[in-house]
Design a protein around this motif. Structure first.
Motif, PDB file in Angstrom:
ATOM      1  N   THR A  41       0.737  -1.256  -0.472  1.00  0.00           N
ATOM      2  CA  THR A  41      -0.588  -0.068   0.188  1.00  0.00           C
ATOM      3  C   THR A  41       0.873   1.533   0.144  1.00  0.00           C
ATOM      4  O   THR A  41       2.290   1.347   0.761  1.00  0.00           O
ATOM      5  N   ALA A  42       0.121   2.562  -0.261  1.00  0.00           N
ATOM      6  CA  ALA A  42       1.037   3.812  -0.602  1.00  0.00           C
ATOM      7  C   ALA A  42       0.048   5.360  -0.532  1.00  0.00           C
ATOM      8  O   ALA A  42      -0.366   4.565  -0.795  1.00  0.00           O
ATOM      9  N   VAL A  58       6.041   9.464   1.089  1.00  0.00           N
ATOM     10  CA  VAL A  58       5.312   8.252   0.350  1.00  0.00           C
ATOM     11  C   VAL A  58       5.299   7.102   1.682  1.00  0.00           C
ATOM     12  O   VAL A  58       6.386   6.510   2.262  1.00  0.00           O
ATOM     13  N   LYS A  59       4.500   6.769   2.052  1.00  0.00           N
ATOM     14  CA  LYS A  59       3.701   5.899   3.446  1.00  0.00           C
ATOM     15  C   LYS A  59       3.648   4.468   3.335  1.00  0.00           C
ATOM     16  O   LYS A  59       2.180   4.987   2.363  1.00  0.00           O
ATOM     17  N   SER A 108       2.594  16.856 -13.223  1.00  0.00           N
ATOM     18  CA  SER A 108       2.165  16.108 -12.322  1.00  0.00           C
ATOM     19  C   SER A 108       3.333  14.620 -12.768  1.00  0.00           C
ATOM     20  O   SER A 108       3.981  14.214 -13.978  1.00  0.00           O
ATOM     21  N   ARG A 109       2.911  13.933 -11.561  1.00  0.00           N
ATOM     22  CA  ARG A 109       3.661  12.683 -11.842  1.00  0.00           C
ATOM     23  C   ARG A 109       2.636  11.468 -11.405  1.00  0.00           C
ATOM     24  O   ARG A 109       2.550  12.174 -10.059  1.00  0.00           O
ATOM     25  N   GLU A 110       3.761  10.509 -10.682  1.00  0.00           N
ATOM     26  CA  GLU A 110       2.528   9.487 -10.087  1.00  0.00           C
ATOM     27  C   GLU A 110       4.150   8.811  -9.510  1.00  0.00           C
ATOM     28  O   GLU A 110       5.032   8.505  -9.903  1.00  0.00           O
ATOM     29  N   TYR A 111       3.526   8.106  -8.531  1.00  0.00           N
ATOM     30  CA  TYR A 111       4.786   7.558  -7.531  1.00  0.00           C
ATOM     31  C   TYR A 111       4.117   6.852  -7.725  1.00  0.00           C
ATOM     32  O   TYR A 111       2.692   6.004  -7.209  1.00  0.00           O
ATOM     33  N   ARG A 112       4.957   5.449  -7.226  1.00  0.00           N
ATOM     34  CA  ARG A 112       4.345   4.227  -6.886  1.00  0.00           C
ATOM     35  C   ARG A 112       5.932   2.956  -5.856  1.00  0.00           C
ATOM     36  O   ARG A 112       6.599   3.495  -6.616  1.00  0.00           O
TER      37      ARG A 112
END
Length: 268
Positions: A41-42, A58-59, A108-112
């Protein structure tokens, strides 16, 4: 003796189907273990950030816990398809982790988050989370639209030099300049004053409009400085600056109105 052999053979034949059944029952269990993936999960501490100023945290949690093993932070900007590795951290005893990133560019950016495979468990990814990143940009460096009697450069105000500013290039003349922001900026910050080269008795005025709505309006005089003002220009397509500097009769050309070091907070 023959009876003993016959009985043993019969028993072996009778047990064979049971052995096959046991074997076929055990096989799916091994397969299920081999096909298991980590669950990740994030979540982020903010969905809007300012480049070079804010830190994105990011946790999340990994299951199974995998204490001491690594999770990897990945991100992609804009419409890019490729994910880029930008950090890693160790998983804590309770299965949680914390990663950080300090973006340096707008957009715009995405984290995973990726947990690599280990101990017979396949790798797992979190769902992507999006963050919109803005950056302060000097307005004078942007391509201008219609412009009359406005120049860009450095000005002196209150015995302090302000680079990359906008100022009137002739006294007693209405001056204007426009910039297209394309609804990609949210704030404007600047200082407003007459320059130190203006004669005593000079006056002036400056207004800033966002799509026709006035967001800044100041009457100017020598010694009066409206410093470091920040105003909301969210969703503005066009920004327009109007200024005038009126010189006294004793020095008919010595008046300059300035918008000192104007900056806009924009994304791509």
């Amino acid at each position: 003796m023959n009876r003993t052999i016959t009985w043993a053979a019969t028993a072996a034949l009778a047990l064979s189907p049971l052995a096959l059944a046991a074997s076929s029952t055990a096989a799916p269990a091994v397969h299920a273990k081999a096909g298991k993936s980590y669950s990740v999960t994030a979540k982020v501490n903010k969905d809007v950030a300012i480049a070079k100023e804010d830190t994105v945290k990011v946790k999340g949690r990994v299951s199974p816990k995998a204490k001491g093993q690594k999770v990897i932070l990945q991100q992609r900007v804009g419409n890019k398809k490729k994910w880029t590795v930008t950090g890693s951290a160790k998983i804590k005893k309770n299965g949680t982790y914390k990663l950080t990133d300090k973006p340096s560019t707008p957009g715009s950016r995405e984290y995973r988050v990726l947990k690599p495979g280990s101990n017979g468990i396949k790798k797992g990814f979190s769902k992507p989370v999006e963050v919109q990143v803005y950056r302060w940009e000097n307005l004078a460096y942007r391509t201008a639209g219609p412009s009359t009697n406005i120049a860009a450069g450095g000005v002196n105000i209150g015995a302090q030099f302000y680079g990359a500013s906008l100022f009137t290039s002739a006294a007693n003349t209405a001056s204007t300049i426009e910039y297209t922001l394309g609804r990609k900026c949210t704030q404007l910050r600047a200082s407003y004053a007459l320059s130190d080269e203006s004669a005593t008795g000079a006056t002036g005025a400056v207004t800033v409009s966002a799509d026709g709505t006035v967001v800044v309006a100041h009457d100017l005089a020598v010694g009066t400085i409206f410093a470091d003002e920040t105003v909301d220009i969210s969703d503005a397509f066009r920004l327009k600056i109007d200024a005038v500097a009126t010189a006294p009769a004793t020095a008919p050309t010595a008046a300059t109105a300035a918008v000192a070091t104007p900056e806009v907070l924009c994304t791509r």
